[in-house]
Design an enzyme around this catalytic site. Structure first.
Site, short mmCIF file in Angstrom:
data_model
loop_
_atom_site.label_atom_id
_atom_site.label_comp_id
_atom_site.label_asym_id
_atom_site.label_seq_id
_atom_site.Cartn_x
_atom_site.Cartn_y
_atom_site.Cartn_z
N ASP A 218 -2.77 -12.80 -10.92
CA ASP A 218 -1.92 -12.35 -9.65
C ASP A 218 -1.66 -13.53 -8.93
OD1 ASP A 218 -1.53 -10.51 -8.00
OD2 ASP A 218 -2.96 -9.00 -7.72
N ASP A 229 4.96 -10.10 -5.01
CA ASP A 229 3.46 -10.23 -5.31
C ASP A 229 3.41 -9.64 -6.91
OD1 ASP A 229 0.57 -9.02 -5.52
OD2 ASP A 229 0.74 -7.73 -4.47
N HIS A 298 0.74 -1.26 -2.49
CA HIS A 298 1.24 -0.93 -1.29
C HIS A 298 2.40 -2.18 -0.24
CE1 HIS A 298 0.46 -6.00 -1.49
NE2 HIS A 298 -0.45 -5.30 -2.51
N HIS A 306 -0.39 -6.65 2.90
CA HIS A 306 -0.05 -4.95 2.62
C HIS A 306 0.53 -4.07 4.80
CE1 HIS A 306 -3.69 -4.82 5.03
NE2 HIS A 306 -4.60 -5.87 4.39
N GLU A 331 1.25 -1.35 -8.33
CA GLU A 331 0.96 -2.44 -9.36
C GLU A 331 -0.66 -1.21 -9.36
OE1 GLU A 331 -2.53 -4.35 -6.94
OE2 GLU A 331 -1.49 -4.13 -4.78
N GLU A 426 1.79 -5.70 -12.38
CA GLU A 426 2.20 -5.43 -10.83
C GLU A 426 3.83 -6.33 -10.71
OE1 GLU A 426 -0.15 -7.25 -8.10
OE2 GLU A 426 0.64 -6.42 -6.06
C1 HZT Z 1 -5.48 -8.31 0.15
C2 HZT Z 1 -6.00 -9.71 -0.55
C3 HZT Z 1 -5.02 -10.99 -0.60
C4 HZT Z 1 -4.10 -6.57 -0.46
C5 HZT Z 1 -3.74 -5.77 -3.08
C6 HZT Z 1 -3.80 -6.44 -3.59
C7 HZT Z 1 -3.58 -8.92 -5.14
O1 HZT Z 1 -6.05 -4.93 -2.60
C8 HZT Z 1 -3.63 -1.79 0.34
C9 HZT Z 1 -3.54 -1.98 -0.78
C10 HZT Z 1 -3.81 -10.04 -1.31
C11 HZT Z 1 -3.56 -9.10 -1.90
C12 HZT Z 1 -4.15 -8.58 -1.05
F1 HZT Z 1 -5.88 -12.78 -0.15
N1 HZT Z 1 -4.27 -6.06 -1.46
N2 HZT Z 1 -2.35 -7.08 -4.21
N3 HZT Z 1 -2.98 -8.35 -5.16
N4 HZT Z 1 -4.22 -8.57 -3.82
S1 HZT Z 1 -5.16 -4.80 -1.22
C13 HZT Z 1 -4.40 -3.13 -0.74
O2 HZT Z 1 -6.35 -5.30 0.02
S2 HZT Z 1 -4.37 -3.23 0.83
C14 HZT Z 1 -4.35 -2.82 -1.58
MN MN Z 2 -0.41 -5.73 -4.80
MN MN Z 3 -1.26 -8.61 -6.47
#
Ligand code: HZT
Ligand code: MN
Ligand code: MN
Length: 445
Positions: A218, A229, A298, A306, A331, A426
């Protein structure tokens, strides 16, 4: 490397009108069938300077030189990927994602209404930034998919992806402020087996990818803050195929359902229905495949991974609607375990809080680290390795202080029960007024 392509050379290749479903293979000029002689690569500018100065005396042989051929700018991607996407696609024209019309009766007018087209706030400027970021994602993941093998360390894999992303957008991220212009949208997640998300190696991590592992890859690419993303899952043992198929189908069902005025809870319902129609047999045991109910898609905002809207992957009563102008990461995660994740293990991912409180920091190390974060990442997520490569050291106390003051958010690894297997797919989609564009769609997924 520094060679320049005459713009007309490349514009002859019909790449400006690439359309529809993007295959990395067909979307790049590489697929135009042109062959170029590798001889050219040897007699470049550097070699020309040496011949005259190193030879002395009467017996010197005049070095035969072919008539000077200018080193041609590459027209196809290298292995590993190092050719700028802007060179492969001149005139700021990048391949489109997968576009589809809104077919819902209430929204049919959107495809024809001239006014709607006029109001398109996801057009021109940032549309090409998103498309450039998406093409970078496709080319880097194509390389990753053919290159990543059991036996490699996670550190090698992460560096391989990240060095490629930075090279293709032309920003190493080493000079102050450079990572803000274009580069990694967030750290490369390499989450294995029961770990679903937010694992990337910290310094000294010696973890090696195993033959029977299921790894979620990812990563994010951003161009001027427009973050793409997108994620996929790799497995080397075909026994996991039903798990990967379930999650891929669930993500595609969510993407298909998405559109203007569609309710979040309904999208979750469709995703869950598709996901949970699958099962998998492992070691003579049959497991239902569950949607991980506390993971979500998101919205994405400029320089912010996000936004405020979440896209559930199980049915909920959330009536929040998708709106034009929104950008979503759709995703989904499937699991053979509980279908619930919890935070566990050493943190690697961090991001400055968009609405960070103004705190008078008492700790010198926290103050100086915050300056580094502000200059190099702003609100883009980063990981410890990104601080290491900027020459930072002994920053952990300061970093933890920023986290406890609410200035920086920590994103710990998210895991289901031990022994379970999780998968993820995703895509980033743009809810344009007239069309939905799956900006990160490729031939692979
Ligand atoms: C947070 C920190 C990162 C966002 C989803 C995600 C990877 O789980 C609302 C819904 C990168 C991404 C994120 F460094 N996150 N997408 N890809 N992770 S999450 C989230 O924190 S916030 C899902
Ligand atoms: Mn994401
Ligand atoms: Mn992601």
């Amino acid at each position: 490397m520094a060679a320049q392509t005459p713009a007309d050379e490349l514009s002859k290749l019909s790449v400006a009108d690439t359309n529809g479903t993007n295959g990395t293979k067909t979307a790049t000029p590489a697929a135009n069938g042109q062959k170029h002689d590798s001889d050219d690569d040897d007699d470049d500018e550097a070699a020309e300077g040496t011949a005259a100065t190193t030879e002395t005396g009467a017996a010197k042989k005049k070095k035969k030189r072919k008539p000077k051929k200018k080193k041609k700018a590459p027209t196809e991607q290298s292995d590993p990927p190092r050719v700028l996407i802007s060179q492969l696609f001149p005139n700021n024209t990048y391949p489109k994602g997968e576009e589809s019309d809104y077919i819902d009766d209430a929204n049919r007018y959107r495809t024809t209404d001239e006014e709607k087209r006029h109001l398109d706030n996801l057009n021109s400027d940032f549309l090409s930034d998103y498309r450039q970021a998406a093409e970078t994602h496709r080319q880097v993941r194509q390389w990753a998919q053919k290159t990543i093998k059991p036996g490699q360390t996670l550190t090698e894999i992460a560096n391989g992806i990240e060095d490629s992303v930075r090279a293709l957008v032309g920003h190493s991220g080493l000079e102050e402020g450079d990572a803000i212009v274009a580069g990694m949208g967030f750290p490369t997640g390499l989450s294995i087996n029961h770990c679903a998300a937010h694992y990337t190696p910290n310094a000294g991590n010696k973890m090696v990818l195993q033959q029977d592992d299921v790894m979620k890859v990812d990563f994010g690419v951003h161009v001027k803050g427009r973050i793409v993303d997108s994620a996929f899952t790799m497995a080397f043992n075909p026994r996991y195929d039903p798990l990967l198929e379930a999650v891929k189908a669930a993500t595609n069902a969510g993407i298909k359902e998405a559109g203007i005025d569609v309710r979040m809870g309904d999208i979750g319902g469709v995703i869950q229905e598709v996901m949970e129609s699958y099962e998998i047999e492992l070691n003579g045991q049959t497991y239902p495949i569950k949607s991980i109910r506390n993971l979500n898609g998101h919205t994405i905002l400029p320089y912010s991974i996000h936004g405020t809207k979440s896209v559930p992957i199980v049915k909920t009563n959330d009536t929040t609607k998708m709106e034009e102008g929104d950008v979503f990461a759709i995703e989904t995660f499937g699991s053979t375990g509980k279908g619930v994740v919890h935070e566990d293990g050493e943190v690697s991912h961090y991001a400055k809080n968009s609405d960070a409180p103004k705190v008078d920091l008492r700790l010198t190390s926290a103050k100086s680290l915050l300056k580094v974060i502000n200059k190099n990442f702003g609100t883009l997520p980063f990981c410890r390795r990104y601080l290491d490569r900027l020459g930072q050291d002994k920053y952990l106390l300061g970093l933890n202080n920023l986290v406890s003051n609410g200035i920086v958010e920590a994103y710990p690894p998210l895991v289901d029960v031990k022994g379970s297997y999780t998968a993820q797919y995703e895509h980033t989609i743009l809810i344009r007024p007239n069309k939905k564009e799956v900006i990160s769609r490729g031939e692979d997924y």
